[in-house]
Motif scaffolding. Sequence first.
Motif, mmCIF file in Angstrom:
data_model
loop_
_atom_site.group_PDB
_atom_site.id
_atom_site.type_symbol
_atom_site.label_atom_id
_atom_site.label_comp_id
_atom_site.label_asym_id
_atom_site.label_seq_id
_atom_site.Cartn_x
_atom_site.Cartn_y
_atom_site.Cartn_z
ATOM 1 N N VAL A 1 -19.542 5.016 -23.302
ATOM 2 C CA VAL A 1 -19.342 3.985 -24.329
ATOM 3 C C VAL A 1 -20.712 3.593 -24.859
ATOM 4 C CG1 VAL A 1 -18.377 1.733 -24.844
ATOM 5 C CG2 VAL A 1 -17.272 3.182 -23.133
ATOM 6 N N ALA A 2 -20.987 3.941 -26.122
ATOM 7 C CA ALA A 2 -22.309 3.707 -26.704
ATOM 8 C C ALA A 2 -22.293 2.483 -27.615
ATOM 9 C CB ALA A 2 -22.751 4.924 -27.507
ATOM 10 N N GLN A 3 -23.424 1.765 -27.639
ATOM 11 C CA GLN A 3 -23.551 0.588 -28.496
ATOM 12 C C GLN A 3 -25.025 0.317 -28.772
ATOM 13 O OE1 GLN A 3 -21.051 -2.851 -27.455
ATOM 14 N NE2 GLN A 3 -22.740 -4.222 -27.985
ATOM 15 N N TRP A 4 -25.323 -0.087 -30.020
ATOM 16 C CA TRP A 4 -26.671 -0.532 -30.353
ATOM 17 C C TRP A 4 -26.871 -1.966 -29.872
ATOM 18 C CZ3 TRP A 4 -30.655 2.287 -32.096
ATOM 19 C CH2 TRP A 4 -30.398 3.498 -32.748
ATOM 20 N N HIS A 5 -28.073 -2.247 -29.364
ATOM 21 C CA HIS A 5 -28.430 -3.603 -28.945
ATOM 22 C C HIS A 5 -29.771 -3.984 -29.556
ATOM 23 C CE1 HIS A 5 -25.297 -4.150 -25.860
ATOM 24 N NE2 HIS A 5 -25.438 -2.859 -25.636
ATOM 25 N N ALA A 6 -29.863 -5.210 -30.056
ATOM 26 C CA ALA A 6 -31.130 -5.738 -30.543
ATOM 27 C C ALA A 6 -31.989 -6.147 -29.347
ATOM 28 C CB ALA A 6 -30.903 -6.926 -31.457
ATOM 29 N N LEU A 7 -33.224 -5.688 -29.316
ATOM 30 C CA LEU A 7 -34.122 -6.057 -28.232
ATOM 31 C C LEU A 7 -34.537 -7.531 -28.356
ATOM 32 C CD1 LEU A 7 -36.385 -2.876 -28.235
ATOM 33 C CD2 LEU A 7 -34.594 -3.442 -26.593
ATOM 34 N N LYS A 8 -34.638 -8.183 -27.221
ATOM 35 C CA LYS A 8 -34.994 -9.600 -27.191
ATOM 36 C C LYS A 8 -36.245 -9.795 -26.351
ATOM 37 C CE LYS A 8 -30.128 -10.873 -27.622
ATOM 38 N NZ LYS A 8 -28.969 -11.562 -26.992
ATOM 39 N N ALA A 9 -36.916 -10.924 -26.603
ATOM 40 C CA ALA A 9 -38.151 -11.217 -25.866
ATOM 41 C C ALA A 9 -37.843 -11.491 -24.399
ATOM 42 C CB ALA A 9 -38.833 -12.428 -26.497
#
Length: 211
Positions: free
Chosen positions: A203-211
């Motif tokens: 199951v693939a998903q894009w994630h925004a990187l966070k600090a």
Amino acid sequence: MPLCPHCYLFPVSALGFPYEKVRERTLYLQVLDYDRFSRNDPIGEVSIPLNKVELGQLKTFWKELKPCSDGSGRRGDLLVSLCYNPTANTITVNIIKARHLKAMDIGGTSDPYVKVWLMHKDKRVEKKKTPVIKRCLNPVFNESFPFDVPAHVLRETTIIITVMDKDRLSRNDVIGKIYLSWKSGPAEVKHWKDMLARPRTNVAQWHALKA
């Protein structure tokens, strides 16, 4: 977000504007992390409408830092796939690729690699990492890491994914992180639940990187 440790408002005369003009302005402050060997890293910003503060005297107060509105605080995105095998009691984390990573080096690029930590409660259980991709802000990794995760500890398990910038002259810089578990942010929880709902499937998903 962290707090700006003392915001000072200077006397009106120091700003070089007539009082009535100053009241129409907004004071913008950006906090950066200085790095002698690479680019300074934006931490956050504060906007203060001057018509909402008393300008007749020096004021000291706390303001919460917000993400930078000019996009300079954006760290990029990471495409990750998860696969849960309930028979083998494993979660396989596939670090596929990243896009628009934050440039951490003076030359306008980064040397990214990814660390993956398996956490049980607050304890680090196992770490794996990808090779370094030289001078690339849109790297393709395609690295898979299986972890043993018995079903009875799933709710106490967190997978921490950290994108790093390899630096030869100073310590490696953190570009951004993702926390995957039952109790992370909405996007991360959705990915975790989708993984459990579709066992033995990547199951693939894009994630925004966070600090």
